[in-house]
Motif scaffolding. Structure first.
Motif, PDB file in Angstrom:
ATOM      1  N   ALA A  92       0.681  -1.163   0.144  1.00  0.00           N
ATOM      2  CA  ALA A  92       0.055  -0.027   0.067  1.00  0.00           C
ATOM      3  C   ALA A  92       0.859   1.356  -0.090  1.00  0.00           C
ATOM      4  O   ALA A  92       0.580   2.187  -0.681  1.00  0.00           O
ATOM      5  CB  ALA A  92      -0.988   0.085   1.096  1.00  0.00           C
ATOM      6  N   GLN A  93       2.045   1.256   0.729  1.00  0.00           N
ATOM      7  CA  GLN A  93       2.858   2.436   0.934  1.00  0.00           C
ATOM      8  C   GLN A  93       3.867   2.702  -0.252  1.00  0.00           C
ATOM      9  O   GLN A  93       3.964   3.434  -0.597  1.00  0.00           O
ATOM     10  CB  GLN A  93       3.370   2.486   2.147  1.00  0.00           C
ATOM     11  N   GLN A  94       3.975   1.386  -0.784  1.00  0.00           N
ATOM     12  CA  GLN A  94       4.960   1.261  -2.139  1.00  0.00           C
ATOM     13  C   GLN A  94       4.265   2.130  -3.133  1.00  0.00           C
ATOM     14  O   GLN A  94       4.800   3.058  -3.939  1.00  0.00           O
ATOM     15  CB  GLN A  94       5.093  -0.109  -2.539  1.00  0.00           C
ATOM     16  N   GLY A  95       2.971   1.978  -3.351  1.00  0.00           N
ATOM     17  CA  GLY A  95       2.307   2.548  -4.392  1.00  0.00           C
ATOM     18  C   GLY A  95       1.800   3.936  -4.067  1.00  0.00           C
ATOM     19  O   GLY A  95       1.772   4.917  -5.044  1.00  0.00           O
ATOM     20  N   GLY A  96       1.405   4.241  -2.946  1.00  0.00           N
ATOM     21  CA  GLY A  96       1.064   5.596  -2.417  1.00  0.00           C
ATOM     22  C   GLY A  96      -0.546   5.649  -2.834  1.00  0.00           C
ATOM     23  O   GLY A  96      -0.855   5.257  -3.907  1.00  0.00           O
ATOM     24  N   ALA A 102      -9.259   0.049   1.312  1.00  0.00           N
ATOM     25  CA  ALA A 102      -8.624  -0.915   0.565  1.00  0.00           C
ATOM     26  C   ALA A 102      -7.855  -1.777   1.238  1.00  0.00           C
ATOM     27  O   ALA A 102      -7.655  -3.028   1.139  1.00  0.00           O
ATOM     28  CB  ALA A 102      -8.038  -0.240  -0.620  1.00  0.00           C
ATOM     29  N   LEU A 103      -6.941  -1.237   2.247  1.00  0.00           N
ATOM     30  CA  LEU A 103      -6.104  -2.117   3.167  1.00  0.00           C
ATOM     31  C   LEU A 103      -6.884  -2.933   3.890  1.00  0.00           C
ATOM     32  O   LEU A 103      -6.743  -4.185   4.005  1.00  0.00           O
ATOM     33  CB  LEU A 103      -5.281  -1.112   4.139  1.00  0.00           C
ATOM     34  N   ALA A 141      -0.138 -13.711   2.816  1.00  0.00           N
ATOM     35  CA  ALA A 141       0.421 -12.334   2.295  1.00  0.00           C
ATOM     36  C   ALA A 141       0.238 -12.102   0.899  1.00  0.00           C
ATOM     37  O   ALA A 141       0.153 -11.180   0.428  1.00  0.00           O
ATOM     38  CB  ALA A 141       1.696 -12.606   2.875  1.00  0.00           C
ATOM     39  N   ALA A 142       0.285 -13.320   0.347  1.00  0.00           N
ATOM     40  CA  ALA A 142       0.484 -13.165  -1.406  1.00  0.00           C
ATOM     41  C   ALA A 142      -1.000 -12.603  -1.832  1.00  0.00           C
ATOM     42  O   ALA A 142      -0.996 -11.835  -2.711  1.00  0.00           O
ATOM     43  CB  ALA A 142       0.732 -14.386  -2.058  1.00  0.00           C
ATOM     44  N   VAL A 143      -1.956 -13.236  -1.310  1.00  0.00           N
ATOM     45  CA  VAL A 143      -3.345 -12.813  -1.617  1.00  0.00           C
ATOM     46  C   VAL A 143      -3.612 -11.300  -1.264  1.00  0.00           C
ATOM     47  O   VAL A 143      -4.098 -10.654  -1.946  1.00  0.00           O
ATOM     48  CB  VAL A 143      -4.444 -13.578  -0.966  1.00  0.00           C
ATOM     49  N   ALA A 144      -3.300 -10.789   0.138  1.00  0.00           N
ATOM     50  CA  ALA A 144      -3.544  -9.548   0.429  1.00  0.00           C
ATOM     51  C   ALA A 144      -2.621  -8.610  -0.551  1.00  0.00           C
ATOM     52  O   ALA A 144      -3.120  -7.683  -0.989  1.00  0.00           O
ATOM     53  CB  ALA A 144      -2.829  -9.533   1.862  1.00  0.00           C
ATOM     54  N   SER A 414      -5.298   7.762   2.419  1.00  0.00           N
ATOM     55  CA  SER A 414      -4.175   7.258   2.074  1.00  0.00           C
ATOM     56  C   SER A 414      -3.475   6.756   3.415  1.00  0.00           C
ATOM     57  O   SER A 414      -3.928   7.208   4.387  1.00  0.00           O
ATOM     58  CB  SER A 414      -3.312   8.448   1.559  1.00  0.00           C
ATOM     59  N   LEU A 415      -2.471   5.897   3.278  1.00  0.00           N
ATOM     60  CA  LEU A 415      -1.700   5.325   4.152  1.00  0.00           C
ATOM     61  C   LEU A 415      -0.421   5.630   4.533  1.00  0.00           C
ATOM     62  O   LEU A 415       0.245   5.189   5.169  1.00  0.00           O
ATOM     63  CB  LEU A 415      -1.782   3.829   4.126  1.00  0.00           C
ATOM     64  N   ASP A 416       0.084   6.772   3.713  1.00  0.00           N
ATOM     65  CA  ASP A 416       1.477   6.996   3.477  1.00  0.00           C
ATOM     66  C   ASP A 416       1.801   7.775   5.026  1.00  0.00           C
ATOM     67  O   ASP A 416       3.148   7.744   5.337  1.00  0.00           O
ATOM     68  CB  ASP A 416       1.694   8.303   2.488  1.00  0.00           C
ATOM     69  N   TRP A 417       0.849   8.271   5.797  1.00  0.00           N
ATOM     70  CA  TRP A 417       1.498   8.598   7.263  1.00  0.00           C
ATOM     71  C   TRP A 417       1.756   7.768   8.240  1.00  0.00           C
ATOM     72  O   TRP A 417       2.310   8.058   9.143  1.00  0.00           O
ATOM     73  CB  TRP A 417       0.136   9.621   7.832  1.00  0.00           C
ATOM     74  N   LEU A 418       1.244   6.537   8.050  1.00  0.00           N
ATOM     75  CA  LEU A 418       1.337   5.352   8.937  1.00  0.00           C
ATOM     76  C   LEU A 418       2.843   4.852   9.108  1.00  0.00           C
ATOM     77  O   LEU A 418       3.314   4.329   8.016  1.00  0.00           O
ATOM     78  CB  LEU A 418       0.460   4.246   8.417  1.00  0.00           C
TER      79      LEU A 418
END
Length: 422
Positions: A92-96, A102-103, A141-144, A414-418
């Motif tokens: 999630a944070q890789q793409g921003g 969604a998470l 992990a792969a499915v998520a 967004s989850l960029d702050w986490l």
């Protein structure tokens, strides 16, 4: 479902933040920072940004760093938080720009697959000497991760197929030394999910029969299995709801006994030094694997039902700070550990049974008995646990603010702050 998923996510983040301060965790964090620079995925509790596989590795190890992360009841050899949230958050944070909603959806998707695979094993992967969450974790992990990457059904099949070849983790640590590797198994499972989904997204292939095939996961890792569990009431019963949270930083099998002695002590007002002996009933698995009278390190101490019971009579069992080297060397705790006996539960109890009847005898001859079914976290206790785990890094006010924000996770665009709080 959303509330249960958010609680598991919140609980896992607290475990990561707490785990980041531990010496074995710092070794993994340093490795992740050294080998994964230049990314945007955060290591929780450290705040540094690394590539997604490195963040998943670190956060998975942090989540399981101190026996604090979630499991399921009935047991499925799966850790819903520590093997599914770290890889999902890393992607999630890789793409921003990935939302909290969604998470949550990806977290549920991963667990719906992983827990069913765990149930299909019938726990016999551990009978062969595998540490179950290291074997089931890569699938969830792969499915998520695949869910967040938006891959289609064909690529998701490949991601699951790849994940099967990345499963692993041995139980030999339980025989007396090398216990820190147990923490790594869930980090590797998390990292494996990022790898499997990312390669599948790029066109890499894995076998379609990875679970049920002649040389697939179930036949290779397990002595017995039940394929029907893979799809049993799929889409009708949500097995993510079987997730349970820990109250104490000890192995799940110790929770009932720890709760029982704490309840007895609160009711009758005796001190740990007043206790002459303790008898704890348990399943065959509990007696074979967790009746450790002389734990050699902290991991084995948290794995030892006798040690955890003894510590609970002298220290606050809910606080991670109670489980340190001074506890391991405390002569009163060690002496009482040797006087805690595990005996078979009437009727035997299944592999996943976690209930115990505790009989406690004082030096003055008084005798008390109490039965507890699980001792796990109860509704309404998560805020207190979150604060206990996070106050060292964030302070109590900071922990409260983060908890409140995580409880509204579905509203986050967004989850960029986490992970930037530390």
């Amino acid at each position: 479902m959303v509330a249960a998923a958010k609680d598991a996510i919140t609980d896992t983040i607290a475990a990561c933040i707490c785990g980041a301060a531990l010496p074995w965790s710092r070794i993994v964090i340093d490795y992740a920072e050294r080998t994964g620079p230049g990314g945007t995925s955060r290591i929780l509790g450290r705040g540094s940004a690394v590539q997604a596989p490195s963040a998943a590795l670190a956060n998975g190890a942090l989540a399981h760093a101190f026996e604090l992360d979630s499991l399921t009841r009935p047991g499925a050899g799966a850790h819903p938080g520590a093997t599914v949230l770290p890889p999902a958050l890393a992607i999630a944070q890789q793409g921003g720009g990935v939302s909290g909603k969604a998470l949550i959806a990806a977290f549920v998707a991963g667990n719906e697959v992983m827990i069913r695979i765990g149930r299909a094993t019938g726990h016999t992967n551990e009978a062969r000497g595998f540490h179950a969450p290291g074997t089931t974790g890569p699938f969830g992990a792969a499915v998520a991760c695949g869910h967040l990457l938006g891959i289609d059904a064909g690529k998701m099949t490949n991601a699951i197929g790849i994940a099967g070849s990345l499963a692993g983790g041995l139980l030999e640590f339980a025989k007396g030394d090398g216990g820190t590797v147990k923490r790594l198994h869930l980090g590797r499972a998390s990292e494996a999910g990022v790898l499997a989904a990312s390669l599948a997204d790029a066109g890499f292939a894995g076998p379609k029969t990875v679970l049920e095939g002649q040389f697939g996961f179930l036949r290779v890792f397990c002595t017995e299995f039940d394929e029907a569990e893979l799809t049993k009431r799929l889409g009708r019963d949500f097995v993510t709801l079987s997730t349970v949270l820990k109250r104490y930083p000890v192995h799940a099998t110790a929770h009932a006994a720890v709760r029982a002695v704490r309840d007895l002590q609160a009711a009758h007002g005796f001190a740990g030094s007043d206790v002459e002996g303790v008898t704890v009933t348990g399943s065959k698995r509990m007696i074979e694997r967790h009746a450790i009278a002389e734990p050699a390190d902290l991991m084995l101490a948290q794995y030892s039902i006798p040690f955890c019971v003894a510590l609970a009579l002298f220290r606050e069992a809910r606080d991670p700070e109670s489980y340190d080297e001074s506890a391991l060397s405390d002569p009163q705790i060690r002496a009482l550990t040797r006087r805690v006996k595990l005996v078979p539960e009437a009727g035997g109890g299944g592999h996943g049974a976690m209930g115990s009847t505790v009989t406690l005898v004082l030096a003055d001859g008084r005798r008390f008995e109490r039965h507890v079914d699980s001792g796990l976290l109860e509704p309404g206790e998560l805020p207190d646990k979150f604060t206990r785990l996070c106050r060292g890094a964030l302070g109590e006010a900071g922990a409260a603010r983060l908890f409140a924000r995580l409880q509204r996770l579905e509203d986050e665009p967004s989850l960029d702050w986490l992970g930037q709080q530390v």
